[in-house]
Design an enzyme around this catalytic site. Structure first.
Site: not given
Lengths: 188, 621
Positions: B224, B308, B350
């Site tokens: 992220e 991811n 994700d």
């Protein structure tokens, strides 16, 4: 040109004059912006309510953009584009604490929020003073204050551009700010 | 629906009552909206140093101990201990407790080696050694690594730690700020410390290391934050870096060489880690490692999956985005990749690929085969041939509508086009949600029942793509997410899955996501915990509930079992948090449904059901 028309013009001008004088800070867009000089001073950065001895009156710094809708919306735009929203989301928090509630770890006064953004805070808040201008930080300060209703309602965002995530700032009930009773995580 | 970025100005203007004078000014104001400076920090360059170092011998654990979070190299989380079994588990009672001194989410397993229990806490990553030989399990030693506080700002999903390992007399663990530290298991004295991650690139470390043949394997978190994902091997004795395998970029960085033989065409080709990305995007493409690594001593291969791709918004990264959401098989000595299989090419939602690869040898359609059993985040239970990477089966183990299946001929996941994430468009009811059908929480496998015990969630989401800006050290996501319960209204399940029959055998509905790991024993008891604090034992064959105990906080950790002095114990850590429990651990405000990447919306009731905590519970008959 009739006198009636002149009279209408005079009335209109007067009315516009009054409106301009009274109502325009909300909509004021200064094209020649003088960057706010009111950067916080050391005396303004106290984050403790406990001051031994006689104590002192801490001068408050006004947030230059609290009542300016355009600047608050600029703050909102920066809040998302500079990835503040990646940690605080739309005020509910995530990696960082919520900003729409009444709890403030490092203070809710404009100068305290300015310092939190500019200097960073030890538990993960980055220091932005070398990446953002003073003006941009003040815009962010006023947007952050708007999340819990600390600035005038008329200057807050009335709607969102995206998926409905929460009640818009203008409709969010004002929170009564409190210094947090929760100490930040400590590495001791 | 077109993006409505400019309509804010229009609607503001509509409300003005000084239009006659101000119109032109406000039009100009709208025009000026994008004329401000937009300072962005340039992409940071990353260089991976590489040195070599020696080996030590591998140590296998017996059933009395539990020296690594997954118990064995195969990742079964199965114990051969039988004193506690499905006929007497009702008599379990609390034998001992210990407070961790922390209040964030506890995902680790207690570790037992010899007569000592070792625990690593969430940030600030305290390590405790408890003496099992003395009444009350007193502390033998404790260690404070003092990770930098700012590391909390680059941990996407609470400041968790998934456990430590004990190997060759050393306690080895990772800190949130990216250090790997080895302590003398007897004294707690620091032996070495190696800085592997850089928080200013958004890197952190939350996973448990695995030690194989004298090498400590550590991966990076930060999918992220636009990290360039890697797995590093560190020499167990010196702490020196042995090799680094990146998961994006040219083959030489990914340690793909002449012996790389992926089974499917989609994973074959030169420098796919570059060509499957828009120019230079691979440098900030995510694909970290923060889940589980398993090891097959016979084939001498480690198996793990990558996370991811970044940003979440798939429209910003056309291509397959290799090697994100991918299973790798590598040689532990030099890191050389032997095969890879991309679970979720061009991930839309994700769906990290970090889940456990459980290594078992089973009869598959009449032939004994070396298999990987893998309940995957994208919702499919994969069975692989672990020699070749061939997918033998991929059946959904819950409700999936973001994809329609896995094409076993091409190996390719088939996306449902109507659920694709798009900028400025809200797609509703995509299932599973971003944490997937199953997140990090590891499942367990019992060779007695042949079943895999899967703790998982049942969540769907609304999702909208946003433009993401890369600023090193800050989140790089670019989606709005709002999660809620999936079909049936319950948010979690604890299931038993028959990997050969490719179907569910039994299923327990849980109101909250089951965010704890699973444990199964030769006493045919399976254990798991719930986010409202119940620690539960169920019959491994039938799923019948046998026993439960309410701990002080929600359980999101990994239960384990050990024996001391001929007696069996079950241990679990209680302390709610993690991504699912961020609303409690971080004190978040549920009025913002996008909070904590949209998970808060599904967990609004958690603050009424659990408070923060951090406590060890040990149970015995």
């Amino acid at each position: 040109m009739s006198s009636r028309s002149n009279g209408w013009r005079a009335t209109c001008s007067a009315l516009i004059g009054i409106l301009l004088l009274s109502a325009c800070e909300r909509e004021n867009r200064r094209f020649q912006e003088n960057p706010p000089t009111a950067t916080p001073t050391s005396t303004a950065l106290i984050v403790s309510d406990l001051q031994p001895g006689p104590g002192m009156v801490i001068p408050k710094v006004e947030a230059p953009y609290d009542d300016n809708a355009w600047a608050v919306s600029e703050g909102k735009s920066l809040f998302n584009s500079m990835n503040c929203s990646g940690c605080h989301f739309q005020g509910g928090g995530g990696i960082g604490p919520p900003l729409m509630d009444e709890e403030w770890i490092y203070g809710y006064e404009p100068q305290q929020i300015f310092a939190s953004i500019a200097d960073g805070r030890p538990n993960g808040m980055p220091a932005w003073k070398y990446s953002l201008s003073t003006q941009q930080i003040w815009e962010l300060v006023s947007y952050v204050r708007s999340l819990s209703g600390l600035n005038p309602k008329g200057a807050r965002s009335g709607r969102d551009d995206h998926m409905m995530r929460k009640t818009p700032e203008a409709s969010t009930p004002n929170a009564v700010p409190k210094m947090s009773s929760t100490p930040p995580e400590d590495s001791a | 629906m077109p993006r409505r970025e400019r309509t804010r100005c229009v609607s503001d203007r509509r409300r003005l009552f000084v239009v006659a004078v101000g119109g032109s000014l406000f039009l100009a104001g709208c025009k000026g909206d994008k004329e401000k400076d937009d300072p962005r920090v340039a992409l940071a360059a990353r260089v991976g140093p590489a040195t070599t170092s020696g080996d030590t011998t591998t140590k296998f654990a017996d059933d009395g101990q539990w020296v690594r979070p997954a118990k064995d190299f195969q990742g079964t989380r199965f114990s051969g201990l039988t004193e506690i079994n499905n006929t007497n588990v009702q008599k379990l009672h609390v034998f001992g407790t210990f407070s961790l001194g922390t209040t964030r989410g506890v995902e680790a397993a207690p570790i037992v080696a010899g007569t000592t229990m070792y625990i690593v806490t969430p940030f600030p990553n305290f390590v405790y050694a408890l003496d099992l030989t003395k009444e009350g399990m007193p502390t033998k030693w404790s260690y404070k690594p003092r990770p930098v506080n700012a590391a909390q700002g680059v941990a996407c999903c609470d400041v968790v730690n998934r456990g430590l390992v004990v190997d060759a007399g050393k306690v080895i663990f990772n800190t949130l700020d990216g250090r790997t530290i080895a302590l003398d298991a007897a004294t707690g004295k620091e032996l070495w410390e190696t800085q592997l991650a850089n928080i200013n690139l958004g890197e952190s470390v939350t996973m448990a290391p695995l030690v194989v043949k004298g090498k400590v394997f550590v991966g990076v978190s930060g999918g992220e934050f636009g990290v360039r994902g890697w797995l590093k091997a560190v020499d167990e004795n010196s702490g020196k870096l042995a090799w680094t395998a990146y998961h994006t970029g040219p083959d030489k960085d990914v340690l793909i060489g002449p012996n790389f033989k992926p089974f499917y065409k989609m994973d074959q080709g030169k420098d796919l880690g570059v060509s499957s990305w828009p120019a230079d995007q691979w440098k900030i493409g995510g694909a970290g490692v923060w889940g589980w690594i398993t090891y097959d001593p016979e084939l001498d291969l480690i198996y793990y999956g990558t996370a991811n791709p970044g940003p979440w918004n798939p429209e910003m990264r056309p291509g397959d985005n290799k090697w994100s959401s991918t299973v790798f098989a590598r040689h532990p000595d030099n890191g050389e990749a032997v095969w890879a299989y991309q679970l979720s090419p061009h991930d839309e939602h994700d769906y990290d690929g970090v889940n456990e690869n459980i290594l078992v040898d089973m009869d598959w359609k009449g032939t004994r085969r070396q298999l990987i059993l893998r309940p995957e985040r994208n919702g499919y239970f994969y069975v692989f041939d672990r020699k070749t990477g061939e997918v033998l089966s991929a059946e959904p183990f819950g409700f999936v509508n973001t994809t329609t299946g896995v094409d076993l001929k091409t190996g390719r996941l088939q996306y449902a086009p109507e659920k694709a994430t798009r900028i400025g468009q809200v797609v509703r009811y995509s299932c599973p949600a971003a944490p997937g059908m199953k997140d990090w929480q590891p499942s367990a496998y019992s060779p007695r029942t042949g079943l895999v015990y899967i703790p998982h969630q049942n969540l769907c989401m609304d999702e909208e793509g946003l433009e993401a800006n890369y600023i090193a050290g800050t989140p790089y996501v670019g989606t709005n997410v709002k999660m809620y319960a999936g079909p049936g209204g319950n948010r979690g399940f604890f299931d038993a899955w028959d990997p050969v029959g490719q179907h569910k055998v039994w299923s327990i509905k849980e109101d909250l996501p089951v965010w704890s790991g699973a444990l199964v024993t030769a006493g045919d008891v399976a254990f798991y915990g719930t986010m409202d604090g119940w620690f539960k034992a169920v019959d491994a064959r039938t799923g019948n509930p046998l026993w439960q105990f309410k701990t002080g906080s929600g359980i999101i950790s990994q239960p384990m079992t050990y024996s001391y002095g001929g007696k069996q114990y079950i241990a679990v850590l209680s302390g709610v948090g993690g991504w699912s429990g961020a609303i409690v651990a971080g004190g978040l405000d549920a009025r913002d449904s996008s909070a904590a990447l949209g998970f808060v919306n599904a967990m609004k009731d958690l603050p009424q059901k659990s408070t923060k905590g951090g406590m060890l519970y040990v149970f015995a008959l």
